[in-house]
Design a protein around this motif. Structure first.
Motif, PDB file in Angstrom:
ATOM      1  N   GLY A   1       2.506  -8.471  -8.727  1.00  0.00           N
ATOM      2  CA  GLY A   1       1.975  -7.190  -9.162  1.00  0.00           C
ATOM      3  C   GLY A   1       2.468  -6.843 -10.559  1.00  0.00           C
ATOM      4  O   GLY A   1       3.449  -7.407 -11.052  1.00  0.00           O
TER       5      GLY A   1
ATOM      6  N   SER B   1       4.774  -4.530  -6.884  1.00  0.00           N
ATOM      7  CA  SER B   1       3.648  -3.948  -6.162  1.00  0.00           C
ATOM      8  C   SER B   1       2.749  -5.069  -5.655  1.00  0.00           C
ATOM      9  O   SER B   1       3.003  -6.250  -5.909  1.00  0.00           O
ATOM     10  CB  SER B   1       2.851  -3.010  -7.084  1.00  0.00           C
ATOM     11  N   THR B   2       1.687  -4.671  -4.955  1.00  0.00           N
ATOM     12  CA  THR B   2       0.723  -5.666  -4.483  1.00  0.00           C
ATOM     13  C   THR B   2       0.010  -6.320  -5.662  1.00  0.00           C
ATOM     14  O   THR B   2      -0.024  -5.790  -6.774  1.00  0.00           O
ATOM     15  CB  THR B   2      -0.324  -5.007  -3.566  1.00  0.00           C
TER      16      THR B   2
ATOM     17  N   TRP C   1       7.619 -10.946  -5.363  1.00  0.00           N
ATOM     18  CA  TRP C   1       7.837  -9.501  -5.257  1.00  0.00           C
ATOM     19  C   TRP C   1       9.340  -9.294  -5.341  1.00  0.00           C
ATOM     20  O   TRP C   1      10.082  -9.670  -4.429  1.00  0.00           O
ATOM     21  CB  TRP C   1       7.272  -8.966  -3.945  1.00  0.00           C
TER      22      TRP C   1
ATOM     23  N   GLY D   1       4.817  -6.894   4.824  1.00  0.00           N
ATOM     24  CA  GLY D   1       3.980  -6.573   3.673  1.00  0.00           C
ATOM     25  C   GLY D   1       3.862  -7.740   2.719  1.00  0.00           C
ATOM     26  O   GLY D   1       2.788  -8.005   2.163  1.00  0.00           O
ATOM     27  N   LEU D   2       4.947  -8.463   2.523  1.00  0.00           N
ATOM     28  CA  LEU D   2       4.918  -9.632   1.655  1.00  0.00           C
ATOM     29  C   LEU D   2       4.092 -10.753   2.281  1.00  0.00           C
ATOM     30  O   LEU D   2       3.318 -11.436   1.598  1.00  0.00           O
ATOM     31  CB  LEU D   2       6.342 -10.098   1.381  1.00  0.00           C
TER      32      LEU D   2
ATOM     33  N   GLU E   1       0.475 -10.175   1.700  1.00  0.00           N
ATOM     34  CA  GLU E   1       0.031 -10.596   0.376  1.00  0.00           C
ATOM     35  C   GLU E   1      -0.187 -12.110   0.332  1.00  0.00           C
ATOM     36  O   GLU E   1      -1.153 -12.588  -0.273  1.00  0.00           O
ATOM     37  CB  GLU E   1       1.067 -10.190  -0.683  1.00  0.00           C
TER      38      GLU E   1
ATOM     39  N   ARG F   1      -3.535 -12.935   1.699  1.00  0.00           N
ATOM     40  CA  ARG F   1      -4.646 -12.785   0.754  1.00  0.00           C
ATOM     41  C   ARG F   1      -4.789 -14.053  -0.093  1.00  0.00           C
ATOM     42  O   ARG F   1      -5.910 -14.532  -0.325  1.00  0.00           O
ATOM     43  CB  ARG F   1      -4.403 -11.588  -0.164  1.00  0.00           C
TER      44      ARG F   1
END
Length: 301
Positions: free
Chosen positions: A216, A234-235, A260, A269-270, A273, A276
């Motif tokens: 990010g 961030s993302t 990150w 959360g990581l 990502e 994705r």
């Protein structure tokens, strides 16, 4: 000169999405069963003879491929590389057997003083020869090839005579090193300096790219002008994901790493990502291609 023969036979980094594993996530990562094919660490955090931190990353290494992304080697230093630092890194690499080793195109050491930053250098013939010598030295010391990462830029030096992509391509040609293509850095630099990232990619030898990075970035205003800052806090932004898709379409699937470092989210959360990034890879790689790609990365590393 070409890279020296490998000193070890590490497990190759798979052509899959990985995460930058930071110490606050390590215990949760192990407790979750090391749920991702590979991770990347900053080796300077583990240059110790023993203790719980080193034991912890060796525990991760039992079940997951580990890559090392150095932050203190200072490839752009005019005075050459610190031999003590080189040997400490070599000792860790011999013990950890990372799948890939990478370093930044920057400098951070002067007169034996370490600066807590990755500082830019002008792209000149003198700089090219200096970095070439330092890469040769590092590859000789490690007994293996390294990857060199493109930086994120907020400014351009007036005396830079060589375009960045050509500078990196020439380093790969002269030393046999590979390239770590940081897609976020490329996007940040292209916006800040106003160049076309597709044209930058045209000048990069696809066969030299051994890994991609995603992260990010932040937007700040300086003197009334907006700048992008590669803050890893961030993302991954959609424009960066779109540029990553273009890179993969151009050069084919490669290991993709999500970094990150600031304002760390929970591990989930990581991992989201990384999911994705994995979907970008899945859309471009049939299952039958994966063994050949893994073998390719093994040969390159």
């Amino acid at each position: 000169m070409a890279a020296a023969a490998p000193s070890t036979l590490p497990r190759p980094v798979p052509v899959a999405a990985g995460i930058g594993l930071r110490e606050p996530h390590r215990e949760a990562f192990v407790a979750a069963g090391c749920p991702i094919p590979w991770v990347e660490i900053h080796p300077e955090n583990y240059l110790v003879p023993g203790g719980p931190r080193l034991a912890g990353i060796l525990r991760v290494r039992r079940d997951t491929v580990v890559s090392c992304h150095g932050v203190g080697l200072s490839l752009g230093s005019a005075g050459g590389l610190d031999p003590d630092h080189l040997m400490r890194l070599r000792g860790l690499y011999d013990r950890l057997e990372p799948g890939l080793i990478s370093e930044h195109l920057s400098w951070s050491v002067t007169d034996a003083t370490y600066l807590n930053d990755l500082l830019p250098l002008p792209y000149t013939e003198d700089s090219l020869d200096r970095v070439r010598r330092n890469i040769d030295h590092a590859q000789d010391a490690f007994g293996r090839r390294i990857l060199v990462e493109n930086p994120a830029a907020c400014l351009a030096f007036a005396d830079s005579a060589i375009p960045e992509a050509e500078f990196l391509a020439e380093l790969a040609a002269r030393t046999g090193c590979g390239l770590l293509l940081d897609v976020n850095n490329l996007y940040v630099s292209s916006v800040n300096l106003g160049f076309d990232p597709s044209a930058w990619l045209d000048a990069i030898p696809a066969e030299a790219v051994g890994e991609l990075h995603l992260a990010g970035h932040a937007r700040v205003t300086v003197g009334g002008e907006e700048l992008l800052i590669d803050d890893h806090g961030s993302t991954v932004g959609e424009p960066v994901m779109a540029l990553c898709a273009e890179v993969l379409d151009r050069i084919g699937p490669r290991p993709v790493l999500v970094e990150w470092d600031n304002d760390l989210p929970p591990l989930d959360g990581l991992l989201a990502e990384a999911g994705r990034a994995q979907r970008l890879l899945d859309a471009r790689m049939r299952p039958v291609e994966m063994p050949a790609r893994i073998a390719e990365v093994h040969r390159a590393g």
